[in-house]
Scaffold this active site. Structure first.
Site, PDB file in Angstrom:
ATOM      1  N   ASP A 205      12.091  -6.199 -20.831  1.00 54.49           N
ATOM      2  CA  ASP A 205      12.294  -7.446 -20.103  1.00 54.49           C
ATOM      3  C   ASP A 205      10.983  -7.984 -19.527  1.00 54.49           C
ATOM      4  O   ASP A 205      10.222  -7.242 -18.894  1.00 54.49           O
ATOM      5  CB  ASP A 205      13.271  -7.162 -18.948  1.00 54.49           C
ATOM      6  CG  ASP A 205      13.582  -8.403 -18.135  1.00 54.49           C
ATOM      7  OD1 ASP A 205      14.345  -9.242 -18.636  1.00 54.49           O
ATOM      8  OD2 ASP A 205      13.057  -8.526 -17.012  1.00 54.49           O
ATOM      9  N   GLU A 263       6.442   9.489 -29.385  1.00 57.82           N
ATOM     10  CA  GLU A 263       6.576  10.938 -29.146  1.00 57.82           C
ATOM     11  C   GLU A 263       7.846  11.473 -29.811  1.00 57.82           C
ATOM     12  O   GLU A 263       8.027  12.668 -29.945  1.00 57.82           O
ATOM     13  CB  GLU A 263       6.699  11.217 -27.632  1.00 57.82           C
ATOM     14  CG  GLU A 263       5.401  11.115 -26.847  1.00 57.82           C
ATOM     15  CD  GLU A 263       5.635  11.062 -25.324  1.00 57.82           C
ATOM     16  OE1 GLU A 263       6.768  11.380 -24.862  1.00 57.82           O
ATOM     17  OE2 GLU A 263       4.699  10.679 -24.600  1.00 57.82           O
TER      18      GLU A 263
HETATM   19  C1  NOJ Z   1      14.449 -12.081 -18.419  1.00 57.39           C
HETATM   20  C2  NOJ Z   1      15.916 -11.790 -18.559  1.00 57.39           C
HETATM   21  O1  NOJ Z   1      16.307 -12.041 -19.878  1.00 57.39           O
HETATM   22  C3  NOJ Z   1      16.636 -12.653 -17.547  1.00 57.39           C
HETATM   23  O2  NOJ Z   1      18.017 -12.647 -17.723  1.00 57.39           O
HETATM   24  C4  NOJ Z   1      16.251 -12.168 -16.176  1.00 57.39           C
HETATM   25  O3  NOJ Z   1      16.811 -13.022 -15.200  1.00 57.39           O
HETATM   26  C5  NOJ Z   1      14.734 -12.139 -16.004  1.00 57.39           C
HETATM   27  N1  NOJ Z   1      14.025 -11.618 -17.137  1.00 57.39           N
HETATM   28  C6  NOJ Z   1      14.350 -11.305 -14.821  1.00 57.39           C
HETATM   29  O4  NOJ Z   1      14.518  -9.949 -15.106  1.00 57.39           O
END
Ligand code: NOJ
Length: 541
Positions: A205, A263
């Site tokens: 993310d 790994e």
């Molecule tokens: C990107 C994620 O896809 C989204 O849903 C989220 O709100 C933000 N990153 C923060 O983690």
């Protein structure tokens, strides 16, 4: 064969994104859960025929950002189940032949995470430097002009110690300090925790946010109104985000993450959420000698006009721009974007299905897009996304409504009187049960495409070659490997179209118009309005 050209399992995989709150609620509380997902594995592996799932965050969380605010990286929120349920899910998924990717959220934690609780306690706490704390100006002003993605300043004053902390997203999502080696080690160990439990990889993310400009310079204003990513971001678009993300030091972070994935045997994979649209820049995140992200997510098709020329331009540029042996990813829908069938239109969403499943690379397919689920219109009192409350119009609830399994109240998603978000208005007609009975449905089309992909090595692994000399309203390409060849032709024309090309030979295996399937073609292809076909002499295997 060089190491870089080695065939990896994830290069053949179609990855299906599950938003766990919305997939299937087994507990009956109106919110989807891991047991519900486990019940539906057969749908994913056999009925639909994907190869891997990516499960959105299921960790303990106050749910300020529906799980992207993690309070404990090594457990399951009771709303979704527990670690034993997770282990059963993994076991059953693997038994069904499905790989499992999970969301890894490295840039920030919840403000309720014990690390942050310690960090905010005092300026001398050993974990103080795990987050980004700075002194405000004498007048209380923030140290620079950085903005939160969800609106307002990215700095929040924390009363007790009189300093501000950085949060690139919500106030409840403080940014970790990835320049601190202890943070790095703790987060790499988090990866190992899940890899040891058997997960096959991560969707990472917001990874570019992990490395900011060490000088923390102000971002310049965006006077030209440049839309940086594939959609408007409201107040956030007031700046050019040069310094609050994407510092080149990120490459080293990706390298160490990749080393952790490697790994394991077989090596695990990563799809990084990278919003970059210049193929060279996007390509740089594969890393030196391809030792960075396995696949930077590629949102290019979401930022181009839906025309033959527009789509081809994105595909050709990507193919030319990423490193040799870099393996593409393709995205057409996520939990952050309006639904594909609403963005493009129903017929266009059928073309998109053909494109997504026949381009070279590993696509991610957002749950419900295989049904043609539409963006739901959620009345303000039922909206849940914090972004919707801060910036009306930017809310993401419309694409997060429950999976439409069947007609009737609860739509086969829940037995609760009310799901956490309302069912889509069309769920009585657009659902798995109904569409399975109708081979002309969107689901029927996805199933045929996925089956064809499974038996065609040319589609899974073959090289991409665009075809010139076809009408301007159509995008045509060949995927070929050895004697196997698949030709894909997508008409963007609202009238019938004839395409003459010597490479268009063989049987129409799949079409958006089922009546065309089975027809033999020998250099001349007659297409209906906006028809998309896959044809050829496909060597199976
Ligand atoms: C990107 C994620 O896809 C989204 O849903 C989220 O709100 C933000 N990153 C923060 O983690």
């Amino acid at each position: 064969m060089s190491d870089q050209a080695r065939e990896e399992w994830w290069q053949s995989a179609v990855v299906y994104q599950v938003y766990p709150r919305s997939f299937r609620d087994a507990s009956g509380d109106g919110v989807g859960d891991l047991e519900g997902l486990r019940e539906k594995l057969g749908y994913l592996s056999d009925t639909l025929g994907v190869d891997a799932i990516w499960i959105g965050p299921f960790y303990p969380s106050p749910m300020a950002d529906f799980g992207y605010d993690i309070a404990d990286h090594r457990d399951v929120d009771p709303l979704f189940g527990d670690l034993a349920v997770f282990d059963r899910l993994m076991e059953d998924a693997h038994a069904a032949g499905l790989k499992v990717l999970i969301d890894f959220v490295p840039n920030h934690t919840s403000d309720r995470h014990p690390w942050f609780a310690a960090s905010r306690r005092s300026r001398d706490d050993p974990l103080r430097d795990w987050y980004v704390w700075r002194d405000p100006g004498p007048d209380g002003s923030p140290p620079n002009n950085w903005l939160s993605v969800f609106g307002g300043s990215a700095w929040e004053l924390d009363g007790p110690t009189g300093q501000v902390y950085l949060h690139s997203f919500l106030v409840e999502q403080p940014d970790l300090n990835w320049r601190n080696p202890a943070v790095r080690e703790a987060m790499l160990d988090t990866m190992r925790f899940w890899l040891d439990r058997g997960v096959d990889g991560f969707r990472i993310d917001a990874p570019l946010f992990m490395m900011k400009d060490p000088g923390e310079r102000d971002n310049p204003p965006n006077h030209a109104g440049i839309v940086r990513i594939h959609k408007p971001m409201g107040a956030y678009d007031a700046q050019l985000h040069l310094y609050d993300q994407g510092h080149p030091d990120i490459h080293d972070v990706f390298r160490v993450m990749r080393a952790v994935l490697d790994e394991y045997d077989p090596p695990r994979t990563s799809i990084g959420e990278i919003h970059e649209f210049d193929p060279r820049t996007l390509g740089s995140y594969y890393g030196e000698a391809l030792r960075g992200l396995n696949m930077p997510a590629n949102f290019g098709l979401m930022k181009t006009p839906w025309t033959a020329a527009g789509v081809r331009a994105v595909v050709d540029a990507l193919e030319a721009g990423i490193p040799l042996h870099g393996w593409p990813n393709w995205v057409l829908g996520t939990h952050d974007d309006p639904r594909l069938a609403t963005r493009l239109g129903g017929d266009e969403a059928r073309q998109a299905a053909v494109l997504l499943l026949t381009l070279r690379g590993s696509p991610t397919l957002y749950y419900g897009d295989e049904l043609g689920m539409r963006e739901a219109d959620i009345p303000p009192e039922k909206q849940r996304d914090p972004w919707a409350r801060r910036e009306p119009g930017l809310g993401r609830d419309g694409c997060r409504t429950p999976m439409q399994w069947s007609a009737g109240p609860g739509g086969g998603f829940t037995a609760a009187p009310e799901p956490w978000l309302p069912m889509g208005a069309d769920h009585d007609v657009r659902n798995v049960e109904t569409e399975l009975r109708d081979p002309d449905s969107m689901l029927g089309l996805y199933r045929r495409l996925l089956r064809l992909r499974r038996r065609s090595r040319a589609l899974r692994r073959g090289a991409y070659r665009p075809l010139d000399g076809v009408p301007a309203e159509c995008f045509a390409y060949v995927r070929e490997e050895g004697a196997g060849r698949a030709a894909v032709v997508i008409s963007f024309c609202s009238d019938p179209l004839t395409v003459d090309h010597p490479d268009l030979a063989g049987r129409i295996e799949v079409s958006t118009e089922r009546a065309s399937e089975g027809r033999e073609v020998a250099g001349r292809l007659e297409l209906g309005p906006q028809e998309a076909v896959v044809l050829g002499r496909l060597t199976h295997g």
